[in-house]
Design a protein around this motif. Structure first.
Motif, PDB file in Angstrom:
ATOM      1  N   GLN A   1      37.383  43.680  49.945  1.00 52.14           N
ATOM      2  CA  GLN A   1      37.813  42.655  49.001  1.00 52.14           C
ATOM      3  C   GLN A   1      37.000  42.791  47.723  1.00 52.14           C
TER       4      GLN A   1
ATOM      5  N   THR B   1      47.016  39.563  45.054  1.00 52.25           N
ATOM      6  CA  THR B   1      47.660  38.536  45.873  1.00 52.25           C
ATOM      7  C   THR B   1      48.836  37.940  45.108  1.00 52.25           C
ATOM      8  N   SER B   2      49.947  37.743  45.788  1.00 56.24           N
ATOM      9  CA  SER B   2      51.136  37.075  45.233  1.00 56.24           C
ATOM     10  C   SER B   2      51.638  37.748  43.960  1.00 56.24           C
TER      11      SER B   2
END
Length: 413
Positions: A159, A199-200
């Motif tokens: 991450q 993300t998204s």
């Protein structure tokens, strides 16, 4: 098959380690000491020791690096300790991946990134947009399975330290023992590939596809992202940047990505407030903006008045007095300099574009009043005249009551 324990030759890591900050070096070393036995520090001799002895040795090494951080030890001393003392047999592939990820965190401009849109082709004639499901461990296994029949690889996923993206590092190499036997130096950029999954967002960020190895990898990434009935294709978005943060800002579903340029005032809450904000917060926000707006207006007004005074001259009396309501002999009228009749004749040449000739119209301008230039000053103060565009012959600084104006200037006749 991936093998994190494959070690690179000793001493081949100093250059890339020296690019990192001191705090990053200490953080890496402490992280490796926590990852036992994969990143366990090396010892002279191959004798087997009791677990308690090994644990005490690791704790002693941890204390060394913790003291480095407290004492502010130079980077070169830390790197020499890591390369020639604690991991003198060479760093393994997992440690090399950690180093390169940390280099991206410390030096955001070290890589060139490009954005690719994720296009989904449905075999079910489904017109609805569908985001591919991304789960890091599953994707990693699918990608390894796709690459297995083509080329060897080492994959590591982390991450990002500060951005909402999952970073993927892929090291391409020959199969099996050939790689371990043939490797003589740090992996080259030609065989190393980075990818970031935000993300998204229906896009991914990656280092450019510049050679056949990486083009093969691109196809394998598309296969790993695909699911039965939904084929994924990566299409270039014509956006490349040296900073991963720039792509996150421009291509993700954040407010800044959908409100760029002049629309950024909406993304920064400079125009609207959140619909979820409380009534008290909305009122306080509007009052704060009104107060700031009034302060800005006052500052602009003071600047404008100074410009007017610079053009017409500073008066000693209250300039807010209404000159039109004063009598001709009223005190404060600057009677000695007041002009009640000013007349100019304009002789401007104009070109006729239709007939190709020029002509000079006859125009006469007449100003009359108790104080002509004071009246023009009032027009400027009330915003009816732009004080920055007034010619000198309309501000009284030329000291004449009549003349000829040609090309915007008073012409002596």
């Amino acid at each position: 098959m991936q093998d994190d324990s494959i070690a690179l030759p000793p001493g081949s890591h100093s250059n890339i380690l020296l690019r990192l900050s001191r705090d990053s070096l200490v953080e890496l070393a402490l992280g490796w000491l926590d990852n036992v036995p994969l990143c366990q520090p090396h010892r002279v001799g191959d004798e087997e020791l009791e677990p308690e002895v090994v644990l005490q040795y690791i704790l002693d090494v941890r204390d060394v690096y913790s003291n480095y951080q407290l004492k502010g030890t130079p980077k070169r001393a830390i790197v020499e300790r890591m390369v020639y003392v604690d991991w003198f047999r060479g760093l393994n592939m997992r440690q090399v991946a950690d180093i390169e990820f940390q280099n991206i965190f410390d030096r955001p401009l070290s890589q060139k990134w490009t954005a690719s849109n994720v296009q989904i082709i449905s075999t079910y004639n489904d017109s609805n947009e569908r985001m591919p499901i991304f789960h890091a461990p599953v994707f990693m296994k699918c990608l390894q399975r796709s690459l297995k029949s083509l080329i060897g690889s080492h994959i590591h996923i982390v991450q990002h330290a500060s951005l909402p993206v999952v970073l993927l590092r892929i090291q391409l190499h020959e199969f099996g023992t050939k790689f371990a036997a043939s490797i003589t130096k740090m992996p080259t950029a030609r065989h190393t590939y980075f990818c970031a999954f935000p993300t998204s967002a229906l896009c991914i960020f990656h280092t450019p596809f510049l050679n056949p190895y990486q083009k093969i990898l691109r196809e394998c990434i598309e296969t790993a992202l695909s699911t039965p009935g939904y084929q994924v294709q990566l299409e270039s978005s014509s956006l490349t940047a040296r900073s991963l943060a720039s792509l996150v800002q421009l291509r993700t579903t954040s407010r800044t990505a959908t409100a760029l340029g002049g629309w950024s005032v909406y993304a920064n809450d400079e125009v609207d407030v959140s619909p979820l904000a409380s009534a008290e917060a909305v009122v306080a926000d509007k009052l704060a903006r009104l107060d700031e707006y009034e302060k800005d207006n006052e500052a602009r007004e003071r600047t404008r008045m100074k410009t007017i005074d610079a053009r017409f001259g500073v008066r000693s009396e209250n300039v807010d007095d209404d000159v039109e309501n004063r009598g001709d002999n009223q005190e404060g009228m600057d009677a000695e300099t007041a002009l009640d009749h000013v007349e100019y004749r304009l002789e401007e040449n104009y070109d006729d574009e239709e007939f190709g000739d020029s002509f000079t119209p006859k125009v006469r301008i007449l100003f009359e009043g108790s104080h002509v230039f004071e009246g023009i000053r009032l027009l400027a103060r009330n915003g009816l005249v732009d004080e920055t565009k007034l010619p000198a012959w309309m501000t009284g600084e030329l000291g004449v009551s009549s003349g000829v104006i040609a090309n915007g200037q008073l012409v002596p006749r």
